[in-house]
Design an enzyme around this catalytic site. Structure first.
Site, PDB file in Angstrom:
ATOM      1  N   LYS A 102       0.673  -1.452   0.245  1.00  0.00           N
ATOM      2  CA  LYS A 102       0.084   0.251  -0.024  1.00  0.00           C
ATOM      3  C   LYS A 102       0.902   1.283   0.270  1.00  0.00           C
ATOM      4  O   LYS A 102       0.911   2.643  -0.634  1.00  0.00           O
ATOM      5  CB  LYS A 102      -1.061  -0.141   0.905  1.00  0.00           C
ATOM      6  CG  LYS A 102      -1.956  -1.017   0.985  1.00  0.00           C
ATOM      7  CD  LYS A 102      -3.128  -0.387   1.850  1.00  0.00           C
ATOM      8  CE  LYS A 102      -4.379  -1.461   1.757  1.00  0.00           C
ATOM      9  NZ  LYS A 102      -4.201  -3.381   2.040  1.00  0.00           N
ATOM     10  N   GLU A 124     -10.518   7.308   3.462  1.00  0.00           N
ATOM     11  CA  GLU A 124     -11.182   6.439   4.598  1.00  0.00           C
ATOM     12  C   GLU A 124     -10.256   5.236   4.840  1.00  0.00           C
ATOM     13  O   GLU A 124      -9.689   5.144   3.995  1.00  0.00           O
ATOM     14  CB  GLU A 124     -12.715   6.154   4.237  1.00  0.00           C
ATOM     15  CG  GLU A 124     -12.317   5.250   2.672  1.00  0.00           C
ATOM     16  CD  GLU A 124     -12.207   5.487   1.440  1.00  0.00           C
ATOM     17  OE1 GLU A 124     -12.435   7.045   1.540  1.00  0.00           O
ATOM     18  OE2 GLU A 124     -11.483   4.900   0.924  1.00  0.00           O
ATOM     19  N   SER A 389       2.256  -9.838  -1.557  1.00  0.00           N
ATOM     20  CA  SER A 389       1.320  -7.899  -1.102  1.00  0.00           C
ATOM     21  C   SER A 389       2.005  -7.834   0.109  1.00  0.00           C
ATOM     22  O   SER A 389       1.904  -6.483   0.889  1.00  0.00           O
ATOM     23  CB  SER A 389      -0.060  -7.854  -1.073  1.00  0.00           C
ATOM     24  OG  SER A 389      -1.149  -9.331  -0.672  1.00  0.00           O
TER      25      SER A 389
HETATM   26  C1  PLP Z   1      -5.090  -4.271   1.561  1.00  0.00           C
HETATM   27  C2  PLP Z   1      -4.471  -5.242   1.274  1.00  0.00           C
HETATM   28  C3  PLP Z   1      -4.611  -5.605  -0.289  1.00  0.00           C
HETATM   29  C4  PLP Z   1      -5.487  -5.710  -1.244  1.00  0.00           C
HETATM   30  O1  PLP Z   1      -5.759  -4.604  -1.504  1.00  0.00           O
HETATM   31  P1  PLP Z   1      -5.863  -4.743  -3.095  1.00  0.00           P
HETATM   32  O2  PLP Z   1      -5.948  -3.333  -3.145  1.00  0.00           O
HETATM   33  O3  PLP Z   1      -6.579  -5.566  -3.459  1.00  0.00           O
HETATM   34  O4  PLP Z   1      -3.576  -4.953  -3.059  1.00  0.00           O
HETATM   35  C5  PLP Z   1      -3.987  -7.206  -0.153  1.00  0.00           C
HETATM   36  N1  PLP Z   1      -2.782  -7.056   0.301  1.00  0.00           N
HETATM   37  C6  PLP Z   1      -2.732  -6.563   1.572  1.00  0.00           C
HETATM   38  C7  PLP Z   1      -1.717  -7.195   2.225  1.00  0.00           C
HETATM   39  C8  PLP Z   1      -3.448  -5.487   1.768  1.00  0.00           C
HETATM   40  O5  PLP Z   1      -2.931  -5.447   2.984  1.00  0.00           O
END
Ligand code: PLP
Length: 409
Positions: A102, A124, A389
Site C-alpha cells: 500500500k 477513509e 502483498s
Molecule cells: C489492502 C491489502 C490488500 C488488498 O488490496 P488490493 O488493493 O486488492 O491490493 C492485499 N494485501 C494486503 C497485504 C493488504 O494490506
C-alpha cells in the site's frame, strides 16, 4: 500480444481513455463540485507526476525510505513439498516499509499532494491498513492527515488506530449508519468537498472515480516492472504464471501491468470467504454484476435494491463489494483469469508458507499463496510468481485466537 482488438504493447498508454474508461468500466460519477476537484487531480497527475523532477524524487524515496527494490524469493521448500515439478517464487512486498504494497501508491499520492501545494491528505479506512500507510506517507512529507473510520471499525482495529495516531494522523470517528467502511467513505467525500482547496483525497486501491484507478495502478506498477526484470535475471525466463490476490485490486494491477504484453498466464484471486451465498464472500468479479458505486462503474456485489451488499472475508483487506474497473475490463477481455480461494484454504496456506519458508504472510496474500499451490498441482512444468502483498504481523492476534499456532494435531 493481442486480445479482442486490444494491443497490449501500447495498452498502458491506451487505457484508460481520457474520460477514465477501461472499455465500459471506470469513469467518474460525481456531482459537479467534486468533479472539479477530481479534474484538478487529473491535470496535476499528467503535468506533475510525469515530470522528470517528480519521477526522480519518487525513485529516490522508493530506495531510501521504502526499501525498494523488494526481492524475489525462490520458495524452494514449498515447491518441493508440491512435488518439485513447478517452481514457486514470491515477490516480497511484505518487505516494503510498513509491511505491504500500500505504501507504493500512498507515497506517490502524498508526493503529488506536496507538488500541488496541498496541506492535507484525506482518506477513509476500513481495517486501517490504508490509513496507516497514508499516515506514514503524510508524516514523511509533513502533511496533515485526516482518516475517516467507522466507530465499529475503530473498536475492532485498535492497533492500527494507535499506529495512525502515533504517526500524527487525526482519526475521525464516523457514527452514521452501520459505522463501517461505507459510511466512512461517505464522510470522507463530504469532508473533501469542503476542504478540496487545501486537501487532496487519497484512495487506497485501484477503485473510485477517474483518475484514481489509473493513478494507483501507475504508482503500483513499480512492483511489476521490478518483478519482470528480477525474474528474468534470476531464471533466464519469464514466469509461466503470475498470481495475486484481488480486493480493490491494487497489488494485483501493479504486478499484472508488468506482464500483460508477455506470454504469461495471469490469475487474480478473490476471497470466497465461507461460501458462495450472498453475504458470505467478497468475490465481486466472480459473482457480481455491473453497477456504479463510490463514483465508478465496475462489477459489484449488489443487494436486492441494487446497492452495495454486505460482504465478508477472513482477510479484512479483501472485504470490499467491488473491484477496480480495470479488472472488470481484463476479465471481459479474457486476459486475466479470476478465481476464488476460501477462508480455510487461505489459512492453511498461511501456516504452510510460515513453516516451510520462514515467511509469515498477510491473510490477504495467503489467498494468492493458496491459489498458486492449487495451480502447481495442475501444471506439469514451469514456474509461478506470487505477489506476496504483505506480511502477517497485523493478523497474528486474530490467527492465535481462532486457529492457534498451526501445530499438526
Ligand atoms: C489492502 C491489502 C490488500 C488488498 O488490496 P488490493 O488493493 O486488492 O491490493 C492485499 N494485501 C494486503 C497485504 C493488504 O494490506
Amino acid at each position: 500480444m493481442k486480445k479482442k482488438n486490444v494491443d497490449f504493447s501500447t495498452y498502458l498508454v491506451d487505457y484508460p481513455n481520457k474520460e477514465g474508461y477501461f472499455g465500459k468500466y471506470g469513469g467518474s460519477y460525481l456531482d459537479k463540485n467534486l468533479q472539479k476537484s477530481m479534474d484538478e487531480i487529473t491535470e496535476a497527475y499528467f503535468s506533475i507526476a510525469q515530470s522528470r523532477k517528480f519521477i526522480a524524487e519518487l525513485r529516490r524515496i522508493r530506495q531510501e525510505f521504502q526499501g525498494r527494490p523488494t526481492p524475489i524469493t525462490h520458495l524452494e521448500r514449498l515447491s518441493n513439498s508440491l512435488g518439485g515439478k513447478i517452481q514457486l517464487y514470491a515477490k516480497r512486498e511484505d518487505l516494503n516499509h510498513s509491511g505491504a504494497h500500500k505504501l507504493n501508491h500512498c507515497m506517490g499520492e502524498a508526493l503529488l499532494a506536496k507538488y500541488m501545494g496541498k496541506k492535507k491528505v484525506i482518506a477513509e479506512t476500513g481495517a486501517g491498513q490504508h490509513g496507516v500507510a497514508l499516515a506514514t506517507a503524510a508524516a514523511y512529507f509533513g502533511l496533515e492527515c485526516d482518516i475517516y473510520m467507522g466507530a465499529v471499525d475503530i473498536k475492532k482495529q485498535a492497533p492500527n488506530v494507535a499506529k495512525m495516531k502515533i504517526l500524527g494522523a487525526n482519526v475521525v470517528e464516523v457514527t452514521e449508519g452501520l459505522q463501517t467502511l461505507k459510511e466512512a467513505v461517505d464522510a470522507a467525500f463530504t469532508a473533501y468537498q469542503k476542504e478540496y482547496k487545501e486537501a487532496i483525497y487519497c484512495i487506497g486501491s485501484v477503485v473510485g472515480p477517474h483518475p484514481f484507478p489509473m493513478m494507483v495502478r501507475d504508482f503500483q506498477s513499480i512492483v511489476g516492472i521490478e518483478a519482470r526484470e528480477q525474474f528474468l535475471d534470476m531464471t533466464g525466463n519469464l514466469p509461466t504464471s503470475v498470481v495475486a490476490c484481488v480486493g480493490g485490486g491494487s497489488n494485483a494491477m501493479g504486478m499484472f501491468s508488468g506482464f500483460l504484453n508477455d506470454p504469461v498466464e495471469i490469475y487474480g484471486v478473490e476471497p470466497l470467504g465461507k461460501g458462495k451465498k450472498l453475504g458470505q464472500h467478497a468475490a465481486s468479479l466472480s459473482y457480481g454484476s455491473e453497477g456504479v458505486m463510490h463514483g465508478f462503474n465496475s462489477i459489484m456485489i449488489k443487494d436486492k435494491k441494487g446497492n452495495p451488499a454486505p460482504v465478508y472475508s477472513v482477510a479484512s483487506g479483501l472485504d470490499y463489494p467491488s473491484s477496480g474497473p480495470e479488472h472488470a475490463f481484463l476479465k471481459d477481455l479474457g486476459r486475466v483469469t479470476y478465481d476464488v480461494i476460501n477462508d480455510d484454504d487461505s489459512i492453511e496456506a498461511f501456516f504452510t508458507l510460515s513453516k516451510l519458508e520462514g515467511i509469515i504472510p498477510a491473510i490477504e496474500s495467503s489467498h494468492a499463496v493458496a491459489y498458486a499451490m492449487k495451480l502447481a498441482k495442475k501444471m506439469d512444468h514451469g514456474s509461478i510468481l506470487i505477489n506476496l502483498s504483505g506480511r502477517g504481523d497485523k493478523d497474528l492476534d486474530y490467527i492465535l485466537e481462532n486457529y492457534g499456532t498451526g501445530e499438526k494435531k
